[in-house]
Design a protein around this motif. Structure first.
Motif, PDB file in Angstrom:
ATOM      1  N   LYS A   1      13.356   7.749   3.820  1.00  0.00           N
ATOM      2  CA  LYS A   1      13.417   6.370   4.269  1.00  0.00           C
ATOM      3  C   LYS A   1      14.669   5.812   4.585  1.00  0.00           C
ATOM      4  O   LYS A   1      14.837   4.621   5.106  1.00  0.00           O
ATOM      5  CB  LYS A   1      12.850   5.378   3.061  1.00  0.00           C
ATOM      6  CG  LYS A   1      11.145   5.798   2.579  1.00  0.00           C
ATOM      7  CD  LYS A   1      10.370   5.771   3.681  1.00  0.00           C
ATOM      8  CE  LYS A   1       9.078   6.285   3.136  1.00  0.00           C
ATOM      9  NZ  LYS A   1       8.132   5.475   2.364  1.00  0.00           N
TER      10      LYS A   1
ATOM     11  N   PRO B   1       4.006   2.543  -4.612  1.00  0.00           N
ATOM     12  CA  PRO B   1       3.827   1.626  -5.650  1.00  0.00           C
ATOM     13  C   PRO B   1       3.192   2.069  -6.769  1.00  0.00           C
ATOM     14  O   PRO B   1       3.403   1.588  -7.898  1.00  0.00           O
ATOM     15  CB  PRO B   1       2.946   0.570  -4.886  1.00  0.00           C
ATOM     16  CG  PRO B   1       3.128   0.662  -3.373  1.00  0.00           C
ATOM     17  CD  PRO B   1       3.216   2.053  -3.369  1.00  0.00           C
TER      18      PRO B   1
ATOM     19  N   GLY C   1       0.815  -1.234  -0.001  1.00  0.00           N
ATOM     20  CA  GLY C   1       0.038   0.057   0.037  1.00  0.00           C
ATOM     21  C   GLY C   1       0.830   1.358   0.014  1.00  0.00           C
ATOM     22  O   GLY C   1       2.000   1.355  -0.373  1.00  0.00           O
ATOM     23  N   GLY C   2       0.367   2.283   0.355  1.00  0.00           N
ATOM     24  CA  GLY C   2       1.119   3.483   0.480  1.00  0.00           C
ATOM     25  C   GLY C   2       0.949   4.283  -0.912  1.00  0.00           C
ATOM     26  O   GLY C   2       0.334   3.827  -2.150  1.00  0.00           O
TER      27      GLY C   2
ATOM     28  N   HIS D   1       8.171   0.723   9.944  1.00  0.00           N
ATOM     29  CA  HIS D   1       6.964  -0.363   9.932  1.00  0.00           C
ATOM     30  C   HIS D   1       6.775  -0.813   8.231  1.00  0.00           C
ATOM     31  O   HIS D   1       7.710  -0.391   7.451  1.00  0.00           O
ATOM     32  CB  HIS D   1       5.489   0.175  10.173  1.00  0.00           C
ATOM     33  CG  HIS D   1       5.027   1.086   9.008  1.00  0.00           C
ATOM     34  ND1 HIS D   1       4.935   2.537   9.138  1.00  0.00           N
ATOM     35  CD2 HIS D   1       4.229   0.961   7.800  1.00  0.00           C
ATOM     36  CE1 HIS D   1       4.537   2.952   8.102  1.00  0.00           C
ATOM     37  NE2 HIS D   1       4.007   2.110   7.206  1.00  0.00           N
ATOM     38  N   THR D   2       6.284  -2.065   8.154  1.00  0.00           N
ATOM     39  CA  THR D   2       5.972  -2.551   6.592  1.00  0.00           C
ATOM     40  C   THR D   2       4.606  -3.435   6.876  1.00  0.00           C
ATOM     41  O   THR D   2       4.163  -3.645   8.013  1.00  0.00           O
ATOM     42  CB  THR D   2       7.068  -3.378   6.426  1.00  0.00           C
ATOM     43  OG1 THR D   2       6.865  -3.897   5.007  1.00  0.00           O
ATOM     44  CG2 THR D   2       6.907  -4.992   7.152  1.00  0.00           C
TER      45      THR D   2
ATOM     46  N   ASP E   1      -1.979  -5.274   3.088  1.00  0.00           N
ATOM     47  CA  ASP E   1      -2.827  -4.537   4.166  1.00  0.00           C
ATOM     48  C   ASP E   1      -3.887  -3.623   3.686  1.00  0.00           C
ATOM     49  O   ASP E   1      -3.614  -3.297   2.436  1.00  0.00           O
ATOM     50  CB  ASP E   1      -1.671  -3.884   5.180  1.00  0.00           C
ATOM     51  CG  ASP E   1      -1.147  -2.578   4.581  1.00  0.00           C
ATOM     52  OD1 ASP E   1      -0.971  -1.552   5.262  1.00  0.00           O
ATOM     53  OD2 ASP E   1      -0.818  -2.654   3.214  1.00  0.00           O
TER      54      ASP E   1
ATOM     55  N   ASN F   1      -5.943   1.501  -0.174  1.00  0.00           N
ATOM     56  CA  ASN F   1      -4.901   0.587  -0.861  1.00  0.00           C
ATOM     57  C   ASN F   1      -5.589   0.149  -2.071  1.00  0.00           C
ATOM     58  O   ASN F   1      -4.667  -0.078  -3.265  1.00  0.00           O
ATOM     59  CB  ASN F   1      -4.054  -0.116   0.013  1.00  0.00           C
ATOM     60  CG  ASN F   1      -3.143   0.426   0.957  1.00  0.00           C
ATOM     61  OD1 ASN F   1      -3.048   1.514   0.922  1.00  0.00           O
ATOM     62  ND2 ASN F   1      -2.659  -0.099   2.162  1.00  0.00           N
TER      63      ASN F   1
ATOM     64  N   GLY G   1       6.280  -2.071   1.356  1.00  0.00           N
ATOM     65  CA  GLY G   1       7.003  -0.876   1.536  1.00  0.00           C
ATOM     66  C   GLY G   1       7.489  -0.802   3.004  1.00  0.00           C
ATOM     67  O   GLY G   1       7.448  -1.598   3.492  1.00  0.00           O
ATOM     68  N   ILE G   2       8.224   0.430   3.120  1.00  0.00           N
ATOM     69  CA  ILE G   2       8.595   0.657   4.673  1.00  0.00           C
ATOM     70  C   ILE G   2       8.347   2.210   4.965  1.00  0.00           C
ATOM     71  O   ILE G   2       8.589   3.025   3.961  1.00  0.00           O
ATOM     72  CB  ILE G   2      10.194   0.281   4.673  1.00  0.00           C
ATOM     73  CG1 ILE G   2      10.887   0.737   6.138  1.00  0.00           C
ATOM     74  CG2 ILE G   2      10.899   1.294   3.533  1.00  0.00           C
ATOM     75  CD1 ILE G   2      12.203   0.067   6.012  1.00  0.00           C
ATOM     76  N   GLY G   3       8.082   2.311   6.309  1.00  0.00           N
ATOM     77  CA  GLY G   3       7.524   3.544   6.562  1.00  0.00           C
ATOM     78  C   GLY G   3       8.867   4.274   7.294  1.00  0.00           C
ATOM     79  O   GLY G   3      10.052   3.420   7.809  1.00  0.00           O
TER      80      GLY G   3
ATOM     81  N   ARG H   1      -6.308  -0.053   4.644  1.00  0.00           N
ATOM     82  CA  ARG H   1      -6.773   0.865   5.656  1.00  0.00           C
ATOM     83  C   ARG H   1      -8.443   0.604   6.068  1.00  0.00           C
ATOM     84  O   ARG H   1      -9.098   0.149   5.013  1.00  0.00           O
ATOM     85  CB  ARG H   1      -6.606   2.160   5.337  1.00  0.00           C
ATOM     86  CG  ARG H   1      -5.275   2.829   5.143  1.00  0.00           C
ATOM     87  CD  ARG H   1      -4.512   2.160   3.930  1.00  0.00           C
ATOM     88  NE  ARG H   1      -3.140   2.548   4.112  1.00  0.00           N
ATOM     89  CZ  ARG H   1      -2.912   3.797   3.422  1.00  0.00           C
ATOM     90  NH1 ARG H   1      -3.596   4.809   3.122  1.00  0.00           N
ATOM     91  NH2 ARG H   1      -1.564   4.219   3.375  1.00  0.00           N
TER      92      ARG H   1
END
Ligand code: 6PG
Length: 227
Positions: free
Chosen positions: A188, A43, A39-40, A135-136, A67, A79, A129-131, A69
């Motif tokens: 990041k 991508p 998500g996010g 987080h992932t 994941d 997402n 992804g990575i926050g 929302r």
């Protein structure tokens, strides 16, 4: 672990190539491919290029989500909506092979159990992804979800809106045959460095769960890692 680093302008095309090559490899080996999308925002341009790839075996791909929302599928923060706009609406994938996470449901635990039942024992390709906090998916540092060791999908609360989430868990990430982590931008860099260069409890930095995968970075996200 594989790390590929690209000029910022080349990141979407390079990441799309890694994704498509992973799909082709899975289809070559097993005749089909289960793909879970991240998500996010990262991508989106990668999806747009992957959708144009002539060699991608989309007709053999079943699509899941890592994941979601807790918003309706048409919500700007969904997402699923991002994936539909940037990828799904551009592909020959029939709706029966797209499994949306119904995180808008009131009973999130029931939605989690139902989604877990759809997942294969091992995803062929898992995009992540990575926050900035490491987080992932929606596995946030210190959360119960990030320490889940048996269930495949759980509900969790994010520290940012939309807070209600459904997410795959560490067992799903560990079991995935191919994990592709997409990260771009200087914001990041510290999280990427923590995930790749600092051993430690994945519950503290959930992106460490994918440390053995293929990390596709732009130069800005890669500035702090060794080598
Ligand atoms: C989500 C994602 C999440 C995302 C990272 C990076 O639902 O938000 O699954 O894990 O991949 O937060 O987000 P950006 O790509 O927007 O930086």
């Amino acid at each position: 672990m594989t790390v590929s680093v690209h000029p910022p302008g080349r990141f979407p095309a390079a990441a799309a190539r890694v994704v498509v090559d992973s799909l082709r490899d899975a289809v070559r080996r097993r005749g089909a491919c289960s793909l879970a999308l991240a998500g996010g925002s990262t991508p989106r341009p990668v999806h747009e290029r992957a959708a144009q790839a002539r060699r991608a075996p989309w007709e053999r791909v079943t699509i899941f989500f890592g994941d979601e929302r807790g918003v309706p599928p048409g919500h700007p923060e969904s997402n699923y909506r991002m994936a539909r706009e940037s990828l799904l609406d551009r592909l020959p994938v029939e709706p029966a092979r797209v499994h949306r996470m119904e995180a808008e449901r009131e009973d999130l635990d029931d939605a989690a159990r139902r989604y877990a039942a759809l997942l294969p024992d091992a995803l062929d390709v898992l995009l992540l992804g990575i926050g900035e906090d490491g987080h992932t998916a929606s596995l946030f540092p210190g959360s119960e979800a990030a320490a889940e060791s048996s269930r495949k999908v759980v509900q969790t609360r994010a520290p940012v809106e939309p807070r209600r989430r459904l997410t795959v868990t560490p067992p799903v990430i560990r079991a995935a045959r191919t994990r592709v982590v997409l990260a771009r931008g200087a914001s990041k860099a510290a999280a990427v460095q923590r995930a790749l260069d600092e051993p430690g409890d994945p519950a503290d930095c959930p992106a460490r769960l994918a440390a053995g995968g293929h990390w596709v970075l732009d130069r800005e996200a890669a500035t702090l890692i060794d080598g």
